[in-house]
Scaffold this motif. Structure first.
Motif, PDB file in Angstrom:
ATOM      1  N   GLY A 116       0.800  -1.223   0.000  1.00  0.00           N
ATOM      2  CA  GLY A 116       0.000   0.000   0.000  1.00  0.00           C
ATOM      3  C   GLY A 116       0.829   1.266   0.000  1.00  0.00           C
ATOM      4  O   GLY A 116       0.413   2.295   0.544  1.00  0.00           O
ATOM      5  N   ILE A 117       2.004   1.214  -0.625  1.00  0.00           N
ATOM      6  CA  ILE A 117       2.899   2.367  -0.669  1.00  0.00           C
ATOM      7  C   ILE A 117       2.816   3.002  -2.057  1.00  0.00           C
ATOM      8  O   ILE A 117       2.951   2.303  -3.068  1.00  0.00           O
ATOM      9  N   PRO A 118       2.574   4.309  -2.154  1.00  0.00           N
ATOM     10  CA  PRO A 118       2.538   4.963  -3.468  1.00  0.00           C
ATOM     11  C   PRO A 118       3.832   4.710  -4.241  1.00  0.00           C
ATOM     12  O   PRO A 118       4.918   4.674  -3.658  1.00  0.00           O
ATOM     13  N   HIS A 119       3.716   4.531  -5.536  1.00  0.00           N
ATOM     14  CA  HIS A 119       4.878   4.179  -6.344  1.00  0.00           C
ATOM     15  C   HIS A 119       6.006   5.203  -6.229  1.00  0.00           C
ATOM     16  O   HIS A 119       7.183   4.836  -6.154  1.00  0.00           O
ATOM     17  N   MET A 120       5.670   6.492  -6.244  1.00  0.00           N
ATOM     18  CA  MET A 120       6.704   7.519  -6.160  1.00  0.00           C
ATOM     19  C   MET A 120       7.491   7.393  -4.858  1.00  0.00           C
ATOM     20  O   MET A 120       8.724   7.457  -4.848  1.00  0.00           O
ATOM     21  N   ALA A 121       6.784   7.195  -3.757  1.00  0.00           N
ATOM     22  CA  ALA A 121       7.449   7.054  -2.459  1.00  0.00           C
ATOM     23  C   ALA A 121       8.294   5.791  -2.422  1.00  0.00           C
ATOM     24  O   ALA A 121       9.412   5.790  -1.891  1.00  0.00           O
ATOM     25  N   ILE A 148      13.730   3.775  -2.068  1.00  0.00           N
ATOM     26  CA  ILE A 148      14.723   2.747  -2.378  1.00  0.00           C
ATOM     27  C   ILE A 148      15.894   3.345  -3.148  1.00  0.00           C
ATOM     28  O   ILE A 148      17.064   3.047  -2.874  1.00  0.00           O
ATOM     29  N   GLY A 149      15.587   4.231  -4.093  1.00  0.00           N
ATOM     30  CA  GLY A 149      16.658   4.884  -4.844  1.00  0.00           C
ATOM     31  C   GLY A 149      17.565   5.704  -3.940  1.00  0.00           C
ATOM     32  O   GLY A 149      18.783   5.719  -4.105  1.00  0.00           O
ATOM     33  N   GLY A 150      16.963   6.387  -2.972  1.00  0.00           N
ATOM     34  CA  GLY A 150      17.743   7.191  -2.048  1.00  0.00           C
ATOM     35  C   GLY A 150      18.661   6.343  -1.179  1.00  0.00           C
ATOM     36  O   GLY A 150      19.806   6.718  -0.922  1.00  0.00           O
ATOM     37  N   VAL A 151      18.170   5.196  -0.742  1.00  0.00           N
ATOM     38  CA  VAL A 151      18.992   4.298   0.078  1.00  0.00           C
ATOM     39  C   VAL A 151      20.183   3.788  -0.732  1.00  0.00           C
ATOM     40  O   VAL A 151      21.324   3.785  -0.260  1.00  0.00           O
ATOM     41  N   ILE A 152      19.930   3.385  -1.952  1.00  0.00           N
ATOM     42  CA  ILE A 152      21.008   2.878  -2.802  1.00  0.00           C
ATOM     43  C   ILE A 152      22.011   3.982  -3.126  1.00  0.00           C
ATOM     44  O   ILE A 152      23.223   3.769  -3.139  1.00  0.00           O
ATOM     45  N   ALA A 153      21.505   5.196  -3.361  1.00  0.00           N
ATOM     46  CA  ALA A 153      22.382   6.318  -3.701  1.00  0.00           C
ATOM     47  C   ALA A 153      23.335   6.675  -2.574  1.00  0.00           C
ATOM     48  O   ALA A 153      24.427   7.206  -2.817  1.00  0.00           O
ATOM     49  N   THR A 154      22.962   6.354  -1.340  1.00  0.00           N
ATOM     50  CA  THR A 154      23.826   6.661  -0.196  1.00  0.00           C
ATOM     51  C   THR A 154      24.620   5.435   0.264  1.00  0.00           C
ATOM     52  O   THR A 154      25.146   5.414   1.376  1.00  0.00           O
ATOM     53  N   GLY A 155      24.686   4.427  -0.604  1.00  0.00           N
ATOM     54  CA  GLY A 155      25.502   3.262  -0.306  1.00  0.00           C
ATOM     55  C   GLY A 155      24.781   2.108   0.342  1.00  0.00           C
ATOM     56  O   GLY A 155      25.403   1.094   0.683  1.00  0.00           O
TER      57      GLY A 155
END
Length: 225
Positions: A29-34, A39-46
């Motif tokens: 039930g999580i909006p696609h943008m969020a 997930i992208g932000g977590v990966i971007a910070t290692g």
């Protein structure tokens, strides 16, 4: 030494995983943008993909949740992929490489079910290797040993340096493939690819490409055929 065989990762190399991740978002039930942004932000910070999931869904356990989902919706698409998820550049790029005399193989970190799904696409490949079938996954050296064994089934006597391994990650694809003596192509797409292509270790790849057409041209220009 000339390239004789090209080996391909699966997720975000051959398969666009957008719909798979969207189904995960819908499940919780999580909006696609969020979902994608977090997930992208977590990966971007290692961070890792699993850490991204756990930030969104505390206590997330992939094996347990996959089993629960399978029990609830045994006939659904869930985490699976099909012909509609194949990137549009795959078949024409494969044709280019086959015309250049290259043997093509698929070997990636995937569940057992991925093997039949890939086989059903009738891609012009000499073999398909699946980590959960082999019991060993990237980036472990044993995975690349199994990959070499698989490639040699269609190309006897093949040397590691005659292989180009194509994937979207530096840690799982480029570095371990190079450590195994293979050439490596880093594909700049997917949730890892863009970030990894901008990293310091991207230069360990023999070629960085935005699509498989570029990979095909690079491999064909160095083929033994």
């Amino acid at each position: 030494m000339a390239i004789r065989t090209v080996v391909f990762d699966v997720g975000e190399t051959l398969i666009d995983e957008t719909r798979i991740f969207a189904r995960w978002a819908d499940r919780f039930g999580i909006p696609h943008m969020a979902f994608f942004g977090t997930i992208g932000g977590v990966i971007a910070t290692g961070g890792t993909l699993t850490e991204g999931f756990r930030l969104l869904v505390p206590g997330f356990d992939l094996a347990a949740e996959s089993a629960r989902w399978r029990a609830e919706d045994p006939e659904g698409e869930r985490e699976h992929f099909g012909e509609g998820d194949l990137y549009p550049d795959v078949r024409p790029a494969f044709d280019t490489m086959r015309k250049a005399g290259l043997s093509l193989v698929i070997a990636g970190n995937q569940p057992v079910e991925a093997g039949p799904s890939l086989a059903a696409m009738d891609l012009p490949v000499a073999g398909i290797g699946i980590s959960d079938v082999w019991g060993v996954a990237k980036p472990r050296p044993e995975f690349f040993e199994r990959t070499l064994e698989l490639a040699r089934q269609s190309t006897p006597g093949l040397a590691p340096e005659e292989i180009l391994y194509v994937g979207d990650r530096v840690d799982n694809d480029v570095l371990p493939a190079r450590a195994a003596g293979m050439n490596a192509a880093l594909l700049r797409r997917g949730i890892y690819g863009y970030r990894h292509a901008a990293g310091a270790e991207a230069d360990r790849a023999d070629v960085i490409a935005d699509d498989l057409h570029r990979v095909a041209d690079w491999a064909a220009s160095r083929s033994a055929g």
